[in-house]
Write an enzyme that holds these catalytic residues in place. Structure first.
Site, short mmCIF file in Angstrom:
data_model
loop_
_atom_site.label_atom_id
_atom_site.label_comp_id
_atom_site.label_asym_id
_atom_site.label_seq_id
_atom_site.Cartn_x
_atom_site.Cartn_y
_atom_site.Cartn_z
N TYR A 167 56.03 44.08 41.17
CA TYR A 167 55.09 43.20 41.86
C TYR A 167 54.92 41.91 41.07
CZ TYR A 167 50.86 41.28 43.92
OH TYR A 167 49.94 40.43 44.52
N LYS A 171 55.73 37.90 42.10
CA LYS A 171 54.73 36.83 42.04
C LYS A 171 55.17 35.72 41.09
CE LYS A 171 53.21 37.76 45.11
NZ LYS A 171 52.68 37.08 46.32
N THR A 204 40.64 42.84 49.21
CA THR A 204 41.36 42.88 50.48
C THR A 204 42.04 44.24 50.60
OG1 THR A 204 43.53 42.10 49.73
CG2 THR A 204 41.86 40.41 50.19
#
Length: 302
Positions: A167, A171, A204
């Site tokens: 991940y 990014k 989120t």
């Protein structure tokens, strides 16, 4: 936020979380917004929710599967055939720390969706962004890009895969891409700028939808006690998308401790993200994997 009337905005991953809030607030300010979602049903529910809140909003939804580069190419071709200029592209969609998987073309899922798909999409619709001055591309990265390194020797994670490591790689790739893109736009004298943003630690469903087991529990606890709410986190990409003083190449993130929360501000990326040699290597790899090149324009937009 300045008035957005007359602007055509394209937001990836707009069916939930930061993408939904981005689409909603830009529509609230008068922009015509194209929302995309991988799942048609979820996208339609998000569209209905937005229209219930803003009945007069000029918003439409289209399906876009970023895990399939053929679909990305067809989607971009359809937009180009329509010929409508794009004023703002927000590369927002992403997946976070799932078990190792592969996209339809065999790329590691996080690298494929978070970086390669947005790389291909951006370059394919760049002619629409370059049709008049003032267009902007915002790529959403993460504070976790600071923990990233490019695993060029094992880009699919076949030899060794870690959810967080890959991940963070995706990014970091977002950051390398957005900054290199801005350099290339300026070198080509195109009237488009590229800006980076990250939301800090925002509550989120991204953190919990793809995770499982102990990791999902950890994320739920973090979201409840450490994260800022998504309404605050989205301000960073909205600022990156609309602030008139930005000239391209900026990185917008929260001004609080370790950039986890706070108000939008200029932040500094990991030094590796500004490494032009590393960016060139990633760019070449991305071109080869997506079969996409920086467009050559016969005429420059005015």
């Amino acid at each position: 936020m300045p008035d957005q009337t007359g602007r055509f905005v394209f937001v990836t991953g707009a069916n939930s979380g930061l993408g939904f809030l981005t689409a909603r607030e830009l529509a609230r300010k008068g922009a015509a917004v194209l929302m995309t979602a991988r799942d048609e049903g979820r996208g339609q529910r998000a569209l209905a929710r937005l229209k219930a809140e803003l009945p007069d909003a000029a918003v439409e939804l289209r399906r876009l599967d970023l895990a399939d580069l053929d679909h990305v190419a067809a989607f971009a071709d359809a937009l180009k055939n329509e010929g409508r200029p794009i004023d703002l592209l927000i590369n927002n969609a992403g997946v976070m720390m799932p078990p190792r998987g592969l996209t339809r073309q065999g790329h590691e899922t996080q690298f494929g969706v978070n970086h390669l798909a947005h790389f291909a999409l951006t370059l394919r619709v760049l002619p629409l962004l370059s049709m008049h001055a003032g267009a902007r591309i915002v790529t959403v990265s993460s504070e976790l890009h600071r923990r990233g390194r490019m695993h060029f020797e094992d880009i699919t994670g076949e030899k060794s895969y870690g959810r967080l490591a890959f991940y963070a790689q995706s990014k970091l790739a977002n950051a390398l891409f957005a900054l290199e893109l801005d350099r290339r736009l300026k070198a080509a004298n195109l009237p488009v700028i590229s800006v980076l943003a990250h939301p800090g630690y925002s509550d989120t469903n991204l953190q919990t939808n793809a995770t499982s087991g102990v990791l999902r529990l950890f994320m739920r606890i973090g979201n409840r006690f450490l994260a800022q709410d998504a309404e605050q986190g989205v301000l960073n990409q909205l600022y990156a998308a609309t602030a008139k003083e930005l000239r391209g190449g900026e990185f917008i993130g929260p001004d609080g401790f370790r950039e986890m929360r706070g108000s939008p501000s200029l932040v500094h990326p990991l030094p590796a993200a500004t490494d032009t040699a590393l960016a060139a290597r990633l760019w070449k790899l991305s071109e080869d994997l997506t079969h996409t090149r920086f467009p050559v324009f016969a005429e420059r937009a005015i």
